[in-house]
Enzyme design. Structure first.
Site, PDB file in Angstrom:
ATOM      1  N   TYR A 144       0.978  -1.270  -0.161  1.00  0.00           N
ATOM      2  CA  TYR A 144       0.043  -0.167  -0.049  1.00  0.00           C
ATOM      3  C   TYR A 144       0.980   1.110  -0.031  1.00  0.00           C
ATOM      4  O   TYR A 144       0.746   1.997  -0.993  1.00  0.00           O
ATOM      5  CB  TYR A 144      -0.854  -0.172   1.347  1.00  0.00           C
ATOM      6  CG  TYR A 144      -1.893   1.214   1.328  1.00  0.00           C
ATOM      7  CD1 TYR A 144      -2.907   1.159   0.470  1.00  0.00           C
ATOM      8  CD2 TYR A 144      -1.496   2.298   2.299  1.00  0.00           C
ATOM      9  CE1 TYR A 144      -4.223   1.984   0.649  1.00  0.00           C
ATOM     10  CE2 TYR A 144      -2.730   3.158   2.323  1.00  0.00           C
ATOM     11  CZ  TYR A 144      -3.710   3.318   1.681  1.00  0.00           C
ATOM     12  OH  TYR A 144      -4.580   4.038   1.853  1.00  0.00           O
ATOM     13  N   ASP A 145       1.672   1.284   0.993  1.00  0.00           N
ATOM     14  CA  ASP A 145       2.738   2.459   1.253  1.00  0.00           C
ATOM     15  C   ASP A 145       3.452   2.938  -0.189  1.00  0.00           C
ATOM     16  O   ASP A 145       3.427   3.807  -0.635  1.00  0.00           O
ATOM     17  CB  ASP A 145       3.453   2.352   2.229  1.00  0.00           C
ATOM     18  CG  ASP A 145       2.965   2.161   3.734  1.00  0.00           C
ATOM     19  OD1 ASP A 145       1.564   1.975   3.467  1.00  0.00           O
ATOM     20  OD2 ASP A 145       3.572   2.028   4.798  1.00  0.00           O
ATOM     21  N   GLY A 147       3.106   1.437  -3.291  1.00  0.00           N
ATOM     22  CA  GLY A 147       2.019   1.553  -4.331  1.00  0.00           C
ATOM     23  C   GLY A 147       1.559   3.025  -4.451  1.00  0.00           C
ATOM     24  O   GLY A 147       1.578   3.614  -5.551  1.00  0.00           O
ATOM     25  N   VAL A 186      -9.918   1.104  12.609  1.00  0.00           N
ATOM     26  CA  VAL A 186     -10.302   1.167  14.083  1.00  0.00           C
ATOM     27  C   VAL A 186     -11.527   1.739  14.193  1.00  0.00           C
ATOM     28  O   VAL A 186     -12.267   1.364  15.209  1.00  0.00           O
ATOM     29  CB  VAL A 186      -9.119   1.854  14.780  1.00  0.00           C
ATOM     30  CG1 VAL A 186      -8.906   3.348  14.048  1.00  0.00           C
ATOM     31  CG2 VAL A 186      -9.139   1.745  16.189  1.00  0.00           C
ATOM     32  N   ASN A 189     -14.295  -0.913  13.527  1.00  0.00           N
ATOM     33  CA  ASN A 189     -14.306  -2.242  14.343  1.00  0.00           C
ATOM     34  C   ASN A 189     -14.771  -1.586  15.712  1.00  0.00           C
ATOM     35  O   ASN A 189     -15.475  -2.475  16.385  1.00  0.00           O
ATOM     36  CB  ASN A 189     -12.702  -2.331  14.554  1.00  0.00           C
ATOM     37  CG  ASN A 189     -12.252  -3.480  13.324  1.00  0.00           C
ATOM     38  OD1 ASN A 189     -13.100  -3.704  12.549  1.00  0.00           O
ATOM     39  ND2 ASN A 189     -11.056  -4.055  13.614  1.00  0.00           N
ATOM     40  N   PHE A 190     -14.161  -0.649  16.283  1.00  0.00           N
ATOM     41  CA  PHE A 190     -14.639  -0.341  17.821  1.00  0.00           C
ATOM     42  C   PHE A 190     -16.293   0.304  17.921  1.00  0.00           C
ATOM     43  O   PHE A 190     -16.866  -0.610  18.774  1.00  0.00           O
ATOM     44  CB  PHE A 190     -13.878   0.899  18.238  1.00  0.00           C
ATOM     45  CG  PHE A 190     -12.277   0.717  18.705  1.00  0.00           C
ATOM     46  CD1 PHE A 190     -11.841  -0.347  18.424  1.00  0.00           C
ATOM     47  CD2 PHE A 190     -11.514   1.897  19.128  1.00  0.00           C
ATOM     48  CE1 PHE A 190     -10.521  -0.602  18.877  1.00  0.00           C
ATOM     49  CE2 PHE A 190     -10.236   1.447  19.541  1.00  0.00           C
ATOM     50  CZ  PHE A 190      -9.611   0.279  19.298  1.00  0.00           C
ATOM     51  N   GLY A 204      -1.565  -3.720  20.769  1.00  0.00           N
ATOM     52  CA  GLY A 204      -0.767  -3.018  21.467  1.00  0.00           C
ATOM     53  C   GLY A 204      -1.310  -2.460  22.918  1.00  0.00           C
ATOM     54  O   GLY A 204      -2.367  -3.045  23.379  1.00  0.00           O
ATOM     55  N   PRO A 273       2.419   2.390  12.562  1.00  0.00           N
ATOM     56  CA  PRO A 273       3.046   3.835  12.828  1.00  0.00           C
ATOM     57  C   PRO A 273       2.643   4.222  14.402  1.00  0.00           C
ATOM     58  O   PRO A 273       1.410   3.972  14.783  1.00  0.00           O
ATOM     59  CB  PRO A 273       2.508   4.696  11.655  1.00  0.00           C
ATOM     60  CG  PRO A 273       2.022   3.732  10.715  1.00  0.00           C
ATOM     61  CD  PRO A 273       1.451   2.562  11.324  1.00  0.00           C
TER      62      PRO A 273
HETATM   63  P1  NAD Z   1     -12.873   1.682   0.457  1.00  0.00           P
HETATM   64  O1  NAD Z   1     -12.145   0.537   0.712  1.00  0.00           O
HETATM   65  O2  NAD Z   1     -14.190   2.029   1.209  1.00  0.00           O
HETATM   66  O3  NAD Z   1     -12.966   2.196  -0.855  1.00  0.00           O
HETATM   67  C1  NAD Z   1     -12.046   1.780  -2.169  1.00  0.00           C
HETATM   68  C2  NAD Z   1     -12.948   1.609  -3.252  1.00  0.00           C
HETATM   69  O4  NAD Z   1     -12.142   1.207  -4.296  1.00  0.00           O
HETATM   70  C3  NAD Z   1     -13.691   0.354  -2.803  1.00  0.00           C
HETATM   71  O5  NAD Z   1     -15.156   0.520  -3.387  1.00  0.00           O
HETATM   72  C4  NAD Z   1     -13.003  -0.791  -3.783  1.00  0.00           C
HETATM   73  O6  NAD Z   1     -13.867  -1.704  -4.220  1.00  0.00           O
HETATM   74  C5  NAD Z   1     -12.406   0.174  -4.957  1.00  0.00           C
HETATM   75  N1  NAD Z   1     -11.256  -0.673  -5.505  1.00  0.00           N
HETATM   76  C6  NAD Z   1     -10.474  -1.324  -4.852  1.00  0.00           C
HETATM   77  N2  NAD Z   1      -9.593  -1.802  -5.944  1.00  0.00           N
HETATM   78  C7  NAD Z   1     -10.167  -1.659  -7.262  1.00  0.00           C
HETATM   79  C8  NAD Z   1      -9.878  -1.717  -8.368  1.00  0.00           C
HETATM   80  N3  NAD Z   1      -8.860  -2.322  -8.836  1.00  0.00           N
HETATM   81  N4  NAD Z   1     -10.687  -1.242  -9.587  1.00  0.00           N
HETATM   82  C9  NAD Z   1     -11.790  -0.396  -9.397  1.00  0.00           C
HETATM   83  N5  NAD Z   1     -12.123  -0.493  -7.949  1.00  0.00           N
HETATM   84  C10 NAD Z   1     -11.234  -0.919  -7.016  1.00  0.00           C
HETATM   85  O7  NAD Z   1     -11.721   2.954   1.056  1.00  0.00           O
HETATM   86  P2  NAD Z   1     -11.701   4.568   1.307  1.00  0.00           P
HETATM   87  O8  NAD Z   1     -11.690   4.729   2.704  1.00  0.00           O
HETATM   88  O9  NAD Z   1     -12.972   4.887   0.847  1.00  0.00           O
HETATM   89  O10 NAD Z   1     -10.653   4.868   0.532  1.00  0.00           O
HETATM   90  C11 NAD Z   1     -10.739   5.605  -0.819  1.00  0.00           C
HETATM   91  C12 NAD Z   1      -9.228   6.105  -1.332  1.00  0.00           C
HETATM   92  O11 NAD Z   1      -8.746   7.056   0.061  1.00  0.00           O
HETATM   93  C13 NAD Z   1      -8.264   4.964  -1.272  1.00  0.00           C
HETATM   94  O12 NAD Z   1      -7.465   5.305  -2.533  1.00  0.00           O
HETATM   95  C14 NAD Z   1      -7.660   5.376  -0.031  1.00  0.00           C
HETATM   96  O13 NAD Z   1      -6.291   4.695  -0.301  1.00  0.00           O
HETATM   97  C15 NAD Z   1      -7.634   6.798   0.108  1.00  0.00           C
HETATM   98  N6  NAD Z   1      -7.450   6.964   1.637  1.00  0.00           N
HETATM   99  C16 NAD Z   1      -8.342   6.845   2.368  1.00  0.00           C
HETATM  100  C17 NAD Z   1      -7.894   7.119   3.997  1.00  0.00           C
HETATM  101  C18 NAD Z   1      -9.107   6.837   4.973  1.00  0.00           C
HETATM  102  O14 NAD Z   1      -8.726   7.131   6.044  1.00  0.00           O
HETATM  103  N7  NAD Z   1     -10.285   6.334   4.721  1.00  0.00           N
HETATM  104  C19 NAD Z   1      -6.883   7.507   4.151  1.00  0.00           C
HETATM  105  C20 NAD Z   1      -5.683   7.628   3.319  1.00  0.00           C
HETATM  106  C21 NAD Z   1      -6.086   7.381   1.867  1.00  0.00           C
HETATM  107  N1  UDP Z   2      -6.462  -0.635  15.899  1.00  0.00           N
HETATM  108  C1  UDP Z   2      -6.651  -1.256  17.087  1.00  0.00           C
HETATM  109  N2  UDP Z   2      -7.980  -2.114  16.828  1.00  0.00           N
HETATM  110  C2  UDP Z   2      -8.303  -2.321  15.724  1.00  0.00           C
HETATM  111  C3  UDP Z   2      -8.026  -1.791  14.630  1.00  0.00           C
HETATM  112  C4  UDP Z   2      -6.818  -1.019  14.695  1.00  0.00           C
HETATM  113  O1  UDP Z   2      -6.229  -0.838  18.135  1.00  0.00           O
HETATM  114  O2  UDP Z   2      -9.279  -3.262  15.802  1.00  0.00           O
HETATM  115  C5  UDP Z   2      -5.115   0.228  15.965  1.00  0.00           C
HETATM  116  C6  UDP Z   2      -3.932  -0.243  14.603  1.00  0.00           C
HETATM  117  O3  UDP Z   2      -3.115  -0.917  15.458  1.00  0.00           O
HETATM  118  C7  UDP Z   2      -3.504   1.340  14.434  1.00  0.00           C
HETATM  119  C8  UDP Z   2      -4.807   2.309  14.616  1.00  0.00           C
HETATM  120  O4  UDP Z   2      -5.708   1.553  15.352  1.00  0.00           O
HETATM  121  O5  UDP Z   2      -2.621   1.719  15.400  1.00  0.00           O
HETATM  122  C9  UDP Z   2      -5.406   2.578  13.085  1.00  0.00           C
HETATM  123  O6  UDP Z   2      -5.433   1.340  12.638  1.00  0.00           O
HETATM  124  P1  UDP Z   2      -6.459   1.662  11.333  1.00  0.00           P
HETATM  125  O7  UDP Z   2      -6.365   0.148  10.787  1.00  0.00           O
HETATM  126  O8  UDP Z   2      -7.615   2.016  11.250  1.00  0.00           O
HETATM  127  O9  UDP Z   2      -5.389   2.468  10.285  1.00  0.00           O
HETATM  128  P2  UDP Z   2      -3.787   2.863   9.999  1.00  0.00           P
HETATM  129  O10 UDP Z   2      -3.905   4.139  10.467  1.00  0.00           O
HETATM  130  O11 UDP Z   2      -2.977   1.859  10.562  1.00  0.00           O
HETATM  131  O12 UDP Z   2      -3.692   2.649   8.196  1.00  0.00           O
END
Ligand code: NAD
Ligand code: UDP
Ligand code: UDP
Length: 316
Positions: A144-145, A147, A186, A189-190, A204, A273
């Site tokens: 992910y990171d 990519g 998180v 989940n919570f 942790g 992190p």
């Molecule tokens: P999400 O998983 O709900 O949405 C991602 C969407 O992309 C899903 O609908 C999934 O089916 C679709 N998808 C995945 N692979 C695909 C592919 N190969 N072709 C077409 N569709 C595909 O996640 P989100 O939280 O809505 O995140 C949306 C974007 O924002 C992502 O790119 C994510 O990396 C970025 N982002 C989100 C957060 C966050 O906290 N939510 C933080 C940082 C970055």
């Molecule tokens: N985390 C947790 N319990 C859970 C899910 C996540 O304690 O059920 C922690 C996880 O270890 C991280 C933080 O919550 O430190 C945020 O996790 P998340 O997966 O939401 O996103 P991240 O910022 O790590 O991508």
């Protein structure tokens, strides 16, 4: 009226963005392969004649006629992006290449949903855009990171080489209604655990921190960024600087739901992190943007959504 493509539009953030773009009078083409997104997130938009839903995987070329692109396709939850890590890298990298190729052909403006994960486990706190990050290239989070880092490289190379109009946003942890109940992140989940009276799984000691942004605030940031002049390319951090330990989050969720759930300790995942907080000076200056919804209020709205969803007993 603009024709706007939203990849990952059936996901959590994407569905809110589609809604917002339609409300502003645009035509929206939502592309998703439903890897983590669900039709339910956009079924209420299907009656709108300006909305179109297309099942497609962005790792394959896509030939459509649009004026703007928001590239959000990519699983965002560690559990889901680590389930098929090779596909995660393909989605970020091949997906970016295809969407940039499309933007090049159409001379379309293109937005990239990058992430605070490009900073890895940061040694600079809070993180400004100038920080290059501390990322493990071979760990479980790397698909992910790295990519997303490679996608940023592609965006800037397409700009330098083909003069594309790009907008790269580094999104910090965002939450709100339409997160998938089994998403694994998180906040969802919570909340789901608290509402079901199941143990709250704290990884942790819960001393690690995150800064949580409510989805409506984030989408407002996207729209403002897309409306800026062409020389404003980013990367720009978008997130809420309010920083909380994960233990504080657990306590707040238990308090707001009135749950009797106890906290259950689980091992901290590898490369988790330790701290994360955006420096949003650039977003304030260039977009006149800052989040308005504090964590307690955003959690209250999100809890109401999950409460409803669990009562409906929707199959997930
Ligand atoms: P999400 O998983 O709900 O949405 C991602 C969407 O992309 C899903 O609908 C999934 O089916 C679709 N998808 C995945 N692979 C695909 C592919 N190969 N072709 C077409 N569709 C595909 O996640 P989100 O939280 O809505 O995140 C949306 C974007 O924002 C992502 O790119 C994510 O990396 C970025 N982002 C989100 C957060 C966050 O906290 N939510 C933080 C940082 C970055
Ligand atoms: N985390 C947790 N319990 C859970 C899910 C996540 O304690 O059920 C922690 C996880 O270890 C991280 C933080 O919550 O430190 C945020 O996790 P998340 O997966 O939401 O996103 P991240 O910022 O790590 O991508
Ligand atoms: N592409 C696409 N839709 C388009 C135009 C291009 O999916 O409307 C894909 C194309 O298949 C190629 C990628 O985007 O794999 C990169 O396109 P670009 O024109 O930059 O590179 P080239 O085609 O020269 O390799």
């Amino acid at each position: 009226m603009k024709r706007i493509l939203v990849t990952g539009g059936a996901g959590f953030i994407g569905s809110h963005l589609c809604e917002r773009l339609l409300a502003a009078g645009n035509e929206v083409l939502c592309v998703d392969n439903f890897y983590t997104g669900v039709r339910r997130n956009v079924t209420h938009l299907l009656d709108n004649s300006n909305f179109e839903l297309l099942r497609h995987d962005v790792t394959f070329p896509l030939f459509v006629e649009v004026d703007e692109i928001y590239n959000l396709a990519c699983p965002a939850s560690p559990i889901h992006y680590q389930y098929d890590p090779v596909q995660t890298t393909k989605t970020s990298v091949h997906g970016a290449i295809n969407m940039l190729g499309l933007a090049k052909r159409r001379k379309a403006k293109i937005f990239q949903a990058s992430t605070s994960e490009v900073y890895g486990d940061p040694t600079v706190h809070p993180q400004p855009e100038e920080y290059w990050g501390n990322v493990n290239p071979i760990g479980y989070r790397s698909c992910y990171d790295e990519g997303k880092r490679c996608a940023e490289t592609l965006f800037f190379d397409y700009r330098r080489q083909h003069n594309l109009r790009i907008k790269v946003a580094r999104i910090f942890n965002t939450y709100g209604p339409r997160m998938h109940p089994n998403d694994g992140r998180v906040v969802s989940n919570f909340i789901v655990q608290a509402l079901k009276g199941e143990p709250i799984t704290l990884y942790g000691e819960g001393h690690q921190t995150r800064s949580f942004c409510y989805v409506d605030d984030l989408v407002e940031g996207f729209i403002r960024f897309m409306g800026t002049d062409d020389e404003i390319t980013g990367p720009i951090n978008l997130g809420n600087p309010g920083e909380f330990t994960i233990r504080q989050l657990a306590e707040m969720v238990v308090d707001l739901t009135g749950s009797k759930s106890a906290i259950e300790y689980r091992p901290l995942p590898q490369d988790d992190p330790q701290q994360r907080q955006p420096n949003i000076a650039k977003a304030k200056e260039l977009l006149g943007w800052e989040p308005k919804i504090v964590l307690r209020d955003g959690l209250t709205r999100t809890i109401a959504y999950f409460d409803e969803l669990l009562k409906e007993n929707v199959p997930v």
